[in-house]
Design an enzyme around this catalytic site. Structure first.
Site, PDB file in Angstrom:
ATOM      1  N   ASP A  54     -23.282   5.158  16.124  1.00  8.38           N
ATOM      2  CA  ASP A  54     -22.273   5.133  17.183  1.00  8.38           C
ATOM      3  C   ASP A  54     -22.751   4.110  18.191  1.00  8.38           C
ATOM      4  O   ASP A  54     -23.742   4.328  18.898  1.00  8.38           O
ATOM      5  CB  ASP A  54     -22.146   6.521  17.825  1.00  8.38           C
ATOM      6  CG  ASP A  54     -21.118   6.567  18.952  1.00  8.38           C
ATOM      7  OD1 ASP A  54     -20.658   5.487  19.388  1.00  8.38           O
ATOM      8  OD2 ASP A  54     -20.797   7.667  19.415  1.00  8.38           O
ATOM      9  N   ASN A  77     -19.350  -5.848  14.586  1.00 11.41           N
ATOM     10  CA  ASN A  77     -17.923  -5.816  14.253  1.00 11.41           C
ATOM     11  C   ASN A  77     -17.169  -4.663  14.903  1.00 11.41           C
ATOM     12  O   ASN A  77     -15.979  -4.786  15.203  1.00 11.41           O
ATOM     13  CB  ASN A  77     -17.768  -5.741  12.733  1.00 11.41           C
ATOM     14  CG  ASN A  77     -16.374  -5.353  12.311  1.00 11.41           C
ATOM     15  OD1 ASN A  77     -15.434  -6.139  12.363  1.00 11.41           O
ATOM     16  ND2 ASN A  77     -16.215  -4.093  11.897  1.00 11.41           N
ATOM     17  N   TYR A 140      -8.677  -5.124  27.018  1.00 15.00           N
ATOM     18  CA  TYR A 140      -9.159  -5.670  25.752  1.00 15.00           C
ATOM     19  C   TYR A 140      -9.557  -7.132  25.931  1.00 15.00           C
ATOM     20  O   TYR A 140     -10.646  -7.552  25.510  1.00 15.00           O
ATOM     21  CB  TYR A 140      -8.081  -5.544  24.677  1.00 15.00           C
ATOM     22  CG  TYR A 140      -8.523  -6.054  23.316  1.00 15.00           C
ATOM     23  CD1 TYR A 140      -9.343  -5.285  22.501  1.00 15.00           C
ATOM     24  CD2 TYR A 140      -8.124  -7.306  22.853  1.00 15.00           C
ATOM     25  CE1 TYR A 140      -9.766  -5.745  21.261  1.00 15.00           C
ATOM     26  CE2 TYR A 140      -8.531  -7.779  21.621  1.00 15.00           C
ATOM     27  CZ  TYR A 140      -9.351  -6.999  20.820  1.00 15.00           C
ATOM     28  OH  TYR A 140      -9.775  -7.463  19.597  1.00 15.00           O
ATOM     29  N   LYS A 144     -13.361  -8.755  25.692  1.00 15.37           N
ATOM     30  CA  LYS A 144     -13.673  -9.819  24.748  1.00 15.37           C
ATOM     31  C   LYS A 144     -14.144 -11.076  25.473  1.00 15.37           C
ATOM     32  O   LYS A 144     -15.003 -11.820  24.961  1.00 15.37           O
ATOM     33  CB  LYS A 144     -12.455 -10.113  23.872  1.00 15.37           C
ATOM     34  CG  LYS A 144     -12.138  -9.018  22.859  1.00 15.37           C
ATOM     35  CD  LYS A 144     -13.290  -8.827  21.873  1.00 15.37           C
ATOM     36  CE  LYS A 144     -12.932  -7.886  20.735  1.00 15.37           C
ATOM     37  NZ  LYS A 144     -14.039  -7.741  19.757  1.00 15.37           N
ATOM     38  N   THR A 175      -5.112  -5.602   9.423  1.00 11.89           N
ATOM     39  CA  THR A 175      -5.968  -4.422   9.404  1.00 11.89           C
ATOM     40  C   THR A 175      -5.252  -3.277  10.107  1.00 11.89           C
ATOM     41  O   THR A 175      -4.161  -3.456  10.657  1.00 11.89           O
ATOM     42  CB  THR A 175      -7.297  -4.699  10.134  1.00 11.89           C
ATOM     43  OG1 THR A 175      -7.012  -5.011  11.517  1.00 11.89           O
ATOM     44  CG2 THR A 175      -8.050  -5.867   9.505  1.00 11.89           C
TER      45      THR A 175
END
Length: 233
Positions: A54, A77, A140, A144, A175
């Site tokens: 984790d 990833n 997000y 990033k 995905t």
């Protein structure tokens, strides 16, 4: 570095892009591939070594580093997409995104860097996003962007230890995460091939789709080029 005979660890290696990394690394002749996941029972790729991890839990990260001390290629990833709005969303959602997408790679890299160094050097591959250069994604995008900055700093810090660092940038992929959004999607297997080719070539950045290449090339332009809605104000 070469993927052949490397010992690879992929965070979030049980599904999506992470699973594609595990499969491709094995196909390229990696000596061992750890598929790290919160639930190691969810790892189904033949030949992979399941590993409990984790990335938001320092104790879990430390335990994984102790269990996988032979790693030479670390693929950061694991990620989530909350995309919290900075004005309206709960601040806890912003923190949750940063815990996984920024602090997760930081904790894992810090934990595994000594082992990679002791193993003669290697590589760290951070899976980033075109969102690191665009602001529409709220938390997000901010996470990033922070990951991109950290990756550039780690590249300088790890170079004396014979550890290269590559940042992969891509837009929507086909995905589970990408399927929540409309628009053209890149095949994750194509992203993985480009990313591992970049590792072998020692590339600083891999721009895995045309959209990422376009946005990266637009960073020196005025802001209204990236955000046309600002031009009307």
């Amino acid at each position: 570095m070469k993927i052949e005979n490397a010992v690879v660890l992929v965070t979030g290696g049980n599904r999506g892009l992470g699973k594609a990394f595990v499969t491709e690394a094995l196909a390229r002749g990696a000596r061992k591939v750890y598929a790290a996941a919160r639930d190691p029972k969810s790892v189904t790729t033949p030949g992979a070594e399941p590993l409990q991890l984790d990335v938001t839990d320092p104790e879990s990260v430390a335990a994984a580093a102790n269990a996988a001390g032979d790693v030479t290629l670390l693929v950061n990833n694991a990620a989530i997409s909350v995309a919290a709005n900075f004005l309206d969303s709960d601040v806890a959602d912003v923190r949750r995104e940063f815990e996984t997408n920024f602090y997760g790679p930081l904790l894992v890299t810090r934990a595994f860097a000594p082992a990679i160094t002791a193993n003669g050097g290697g590589h760290v591959l951070n899976i980033n996003s075109v969102a690191s250069w665009l602001a529409q994604g709220g938390s997000y995008s901010a996470g990033k962007a922070a990951l991109w900055s950290m990756t550039n700093s780690l590249r300088l810090d790890l170079a004396p230890r014979n550890i290269g660092v590559t940042s992969v940038h891509v837009g929507l992929m086909d995905t589970d995460m990408g399927n929540r959004y409309d628009g053209p999607k890149t095949d994750p297997q194509d992203v993985v091939r480009q990313a591992l080719d970049g590792v072998e070539a020692g590339a600083f950045e891999v721009l895995a789709d045309e959209f990422s290449r376009h946005i990266r090339g637009s960073l020196s332009a005025d802001l209204d080029v990236l955000y046309p809605e600002l031009a009307a104000q």
